[in-house]
Design a protein around this motif. Structure first.
Motif, short mmCIF file in Angstrom:
data_model
loop_
_atom_site.label_atom_id
_atom_site.label_comp_id
_atom_site.label_asym_id
_atom_site.label_seq_id
_atom_site.Cartn_x
_atom_site.Cartn_y
_atom_site.Cartn_z
N ALA A 225 -33.08 35.14 -44.32
CA ALA A 225 -34.53 34.87 -44.44
C ALA A 225 -35.23 35.04 -43.10
CB ALA A 225 -34.75 33.45 -44.97
N GLU A 226 -36.50 35.36 -43.18
CA GLU A 226 -37.32 35.42 -41.98
C GLU A 226 -37.76 34.00 -41.60
OE1 GLU A 226 -37.94 38.06 -40.00
OE2 GLU A 226 -36.50 39.04 -41.36
N PRO A 227 -37.94 33.74 -40.32
CA PRO A 227 -38.38 32.39 -39.93
C PRO A 227 -39.80 32.11 -40.41
CG PRO A 227 -38.42 33.87 -38.04
CD PRO A 227 -37.75 34.63 -39.16
N THR A 228 -40.10 30.86 -40.58
CA THR A 228 -41.47 30.44 -40.92
C THR A 228 -42.42 30.87 -39.80
OG1 THR A 228 -40.53 28.51 -42.02
CG2 THR A 228 -42.90 28.48 -41.58
N ASP A 229 -43.61 31.31 -40.17
CA ASP A 229 -44.61 31.68 -39.17
C ASP A 229 -45.04 30.43 -38.41
OD1 ASP A 229 -46.73 32.55 -37.66
OD2 ASP A 229 -47.87 33.39 -39.32
N PRO A 230 -44.80 30.37 -37.09
CA PRO A 230 -45.18 29.16 -36.34
C PRO A 230 -46.66 28.85 -36.39
CG PRO A 230 -44.52 30.94 -34.84
CD PRO A 230 -44.16 31.38 -36.22
N LEU A 231 -47.50 29.88 -36.55
CA LEU A 231 -48.95 29.63 -36.60
C LEU A 231 -49.37 28.92 -37.88
CD1 LEU A 231 -50.31 32.97 -35.08
CD2 LEU A 231 -50.19 30.73 -34.00
N LYS A 232 -48.57 29.05 -38.94
CA LYS A 232 -48.88 28.30 -40.15
C LYS A 232 -48.59 26.82 -39.97
CE LYS A 232 -48.28 32.01 -43.54
NZ LYS A 232 -47.51 32.47 -44.73
N LEU A 233 -47.61 26.52 -39.11
CA LEU A 233 -47.24 25.13 -38.86
C LEU A 233 -48.10 24.50 -37.78
CD1 LEU A 233 -43.37 25.62 -38.97
CD2 LEU A 233 -44.83 24.72 -40.78
N ASN A 234 -48.52 25.29 -36.82
CA ASN A 234 -49.38 24.79 -35.74
C ASN A 234 -50.39 25.88 -35.40
OD1 ASN A 234 -50.64 23.73 -33.52
ND2 ASN A 234 -48.78 23.26 -32.38
N PRO A 235 -51.54 25.89 -36.10
CA PRO A 235 -52.53 26.95 -35.88
C PRO A 235 -53.10 26.99 -34.47
CG PRO A 235 -52.99 25.69 -37.88
CD PRO A 235 -51.95 24.94 -37.13
N HIS A 236 -52.90 25.92 -33.71
CA HIS A 236 -53.46 25.90 -32.36
C HIS A 236 -52.67 26.79 -31.39
CE1 HIS A 236 -56.34 22.86 -33.33
NE2 HIS A 236 -55.42 21.97 -33.65
#
Length: 648
Positions: A225-236
């Protein structure tokens, strides 16, 4: 008797795992504190005793070779009887895992720790060692913020002959690279780089990049699997930082950073990125930590003086800190850098309005509106500023258009209603307040204005219902208690009126509430208590004409004419719309005492104060009874006003 190992006094146990325990120890003949790691044989490990001992010896051999500021220093290793041990420097602090569990450190601090971790790992890789178990629990953070790697139990030289059984999984699964999962004996430093990426991902977002409900699920995600998009978890997070994290987490080691050192260089670049400090400042702003936010935005501006975004957020933080002038300078800097930056024009409008420069505020709001005519917040702010500057026609036009174009936006309906109410268009105002209530049924301002308008229109049942709903939403709303008491007093519901006035005063000691409570007490025969409350009203508002007259009446009823005269004489020192009435009441008080000359002077002052026709007739009649010609005098009145507080 003190437990010892190899001559070291053991003080206490710091930590324990299945394979060993860490003990706080003291060096023989000194006060120096050390940490001693004692190996424990692990029956459930799947390894023989000889293999476990060989692993521990490999760990100590590697650790003793290492010398780096970000690695806990090993002092010596050996055996004491059948006890295998490793002596290390003692480093006070907490593991990074403990810190993660307790708090979310600032983004720059997290990257600083990541940088130190990369430096430590590069020192390992330079001598051909791969750590293979990089995780927050193996990183100790000192009180001064220095990171040190503290455990090398899984470390080995790259491609060296294996000691461990071939099928045993090494490392902590959540932080393990795909190639380590497949074959832990054939990894190089890029596996550690992957683990650093996972550590930073978790620290920066609060989540793991490959979460799973079970070890099998985690292993499957690591491999496929591809990693979760970090910007979805922390948009800042800055976009560049998110991209660097994802580069660390590439499945193929050839697409990752080729060394810890190369990743360290990019982390240093991020620590010089103003977007990082803007991101942290916005996090502080969301938590109303404005001093910390301001510090971050100042850092961002110092890194890039041409960043309009940094200047804008710095201005916002200064505004929240009560520094409107420096805030305005920041917003002016923004519009110099970006002449179409609508939020800055809007913020300048707010700053100028707060400082009383309403014309400048109007110009800024007009500019913002021209740039973005569909922005209803700007339109609302412009209408409210027109109203504050007395430009009621412009305000009415602006807010009416806004309410018509946004019939389902409660703030527009509420503010349009307020403007109508201020212009004595009470019925239309009530219609707008009712519409706003349908959209915001629990908004205190909307409920109060609706109740007040209903009250003024004589719709007492509707007013009572709105006041009571408001007090459910906001029990401490003093003016709602006051107005509801006023409504009930008019219906002779004296007990309920008293209850609400006591509540109003407990939340806000307001002169009109003391005055109204005095009236209730007087009507229920508690004259002394009424006088005390009138006195309290006058202490809070010495110019309150209603309180002066009410108190004078109560004092005369209590056979205290001299005290009544004193109260009325003090009231004449302040001019106001009830000046003539105060002089007339003073004349009556003097007449009761038989001081006709003083009464005549008070009558003259009453007639000189432009009394209304009815009061003038009473004053002339009293002058005739005194057989004294009414003579003109000078007198000063005090403020009048209704005893109920309206919603305007």
């Amino acid at each position: 008797m003190t437990e010892r190992i190899a001559g070291y006094d053991l003080i206490s146990e710091i930590a324990r795992t299945a394979s060993g325990r860490i003990l706080l120890a003291q060096s023989p003949g000194s006060q120096q504190l050390l940490a001693v790691k004692e190996m424990l044989l692990e029956p459930e490990s799947g390894l023989s005793d000889e293999e476990q001992i060989a692993r521990f010896k490999r760990e100590t051999d590697i650790h003793l070779q290492l010398s780096h500021a970000n690695i806990v220093k090993a002092v010596e290793a050996g055996m004491d009887g059948d006890r295998h041990f490793l002596v290390m420097e003692y480093q006070p602090g907490h593991t990074w895992r403990d810190i993660m569990d307790r708090e979310r450190p600032p983004l720059p601090q997290i990257l600083e720790w990541g940088l130190q971790l990369c430096h430590a790992l590069q020192a390992l890789h330079d001598i051909g060692v791969v750590h293979r178990d990089v995780k927050p629990a193996n990183c100790l953070i000192s009180p001064a913020g220095q990171l040190k790697i503290i455990d090398f139990g899984m470390a080995r030289r790259a491609f060296a002959p294996g000691i461990t059984q071939s099928k045993m999984m090494l490392g902590t699964l959540n932080y393990m690279s795909p190639e380590q999962l497949l074959d832990a004996t054939s990894v190089d430093g890029r596996a550690d780089v992957f683990a650093v990426g996972v550590v930073l991902f978790k620290a920066l977002t609060g989540e793991l990049p490959f979460p799973g409900a079970s070890p099998t699920d985690v292993a499957h995600r690591l491999l496929y699997a591809e990693p979760t998009d970090p910007l979805k978890l922390n948009p800042h997070l800055p976009k560049s930082l998110a991209e660097r994290l994802l580069k660390c987490l590439a499945k193929d080691p050839d697409y990752r950073y080729l060394s810890a050192d190369s990743f360290a260089r990019d982390i240093e670049a991020e620590l010089g990125n103003p977007q990082l400090f803007i991101a942290q400042g916005r996090i502080h702003s969301e938590q109303s930590e404005w001093k910390d936010a301001n510090h971050c935005f100042q850092q961002a501006v110092s890194l890039d003086t041409s960043s309009a975004l940094a200047w804008f957020h710095l201005g916002q933080s200064l505004q929240e800190l009560g520094q409107p002038d420096p805030a305005s300078e920041c917003f002016l800097k923004v519009v110099h850098l970006d002449s179409a930056h609508v939020p800055s024009f809007r913020s300048l409008g707010a700053s100028y309005r707060a400082s009383g420069n309403l014309q400048a505020a109007i110009k800024m709001y007009q500019r913002a509106w021209v740039l973005e005519p569909s922005n209803r917040e700007t339109c609302l702010a412009l209408g409210m500023t027109y109203r504050a500057d007395g430009m009621n026609a412009e305000a009415l036009e602006q807010l009416q258009i806004l309410a018509e174009q946004n019939p389902d936006w409660a703030p527009a309906r509420l503010e349009f209603g307020r403007l109508l109410y201020a212009g004595d268009q009470v019925e239309r105002a009530r219609t707008e307040f009712a519409a706003a209530r349908r959209l915001m049924p629990k908004d205190p301002d909307t409920l109060f204005n609706l109740a007040s308008a209903s009250h003024e229109l004589g719709m007492l049942a509707d007013a009572e219902e709105a006041y009571e709903q408001l007090l459910v939403v906001m029990p401490e709303h003093a003016k709602a208690h006051h107005n509801l008491a006023y409504l009930w007093l008019a219906q002779d519901r004296l007990a309920e009126a008293e209850e609400h006035l006591v509540a109003a005063i407990s939340h806000a000691p307001w002169a009109p509430s003391f005055l109204l409570l005095g009236s209730v007490l007087e009507r229920t025969g508690r004259l002394q208590e009424a006088i005390a409350h009138y006195r309290q009203a006058l202490e809070l508002d010495p110019r309150n004409s209603d309180a002066s007259i009410a108190m004078a009446h109560a004092l005369q009823r209590n056979y205290q004419p001299n005290a009544a005269i004193d109260v009325l004489n003090r009231a004449t020192e302040s001019a106001g719309p009830r000046t003539a009435e105060i002089h007339f009441q003073l004349a009556l008080a003097y007449r009761i005492k038989g001081e006709d000359v003083e009464a005549g002077g008070a009558i003259a002052n009453c007639l000189a104060s432009s009394p209304d026709p009815e009061l003038k007739a009473h004053a002339v009649a009293l002058a005739g009874q005194l057989n004294l010609p009414a003579r003109r005098g000078s007198g000063r009145g005090l403020l009048g006003g209704r005893r109920a507080s309206g919603g305007r």
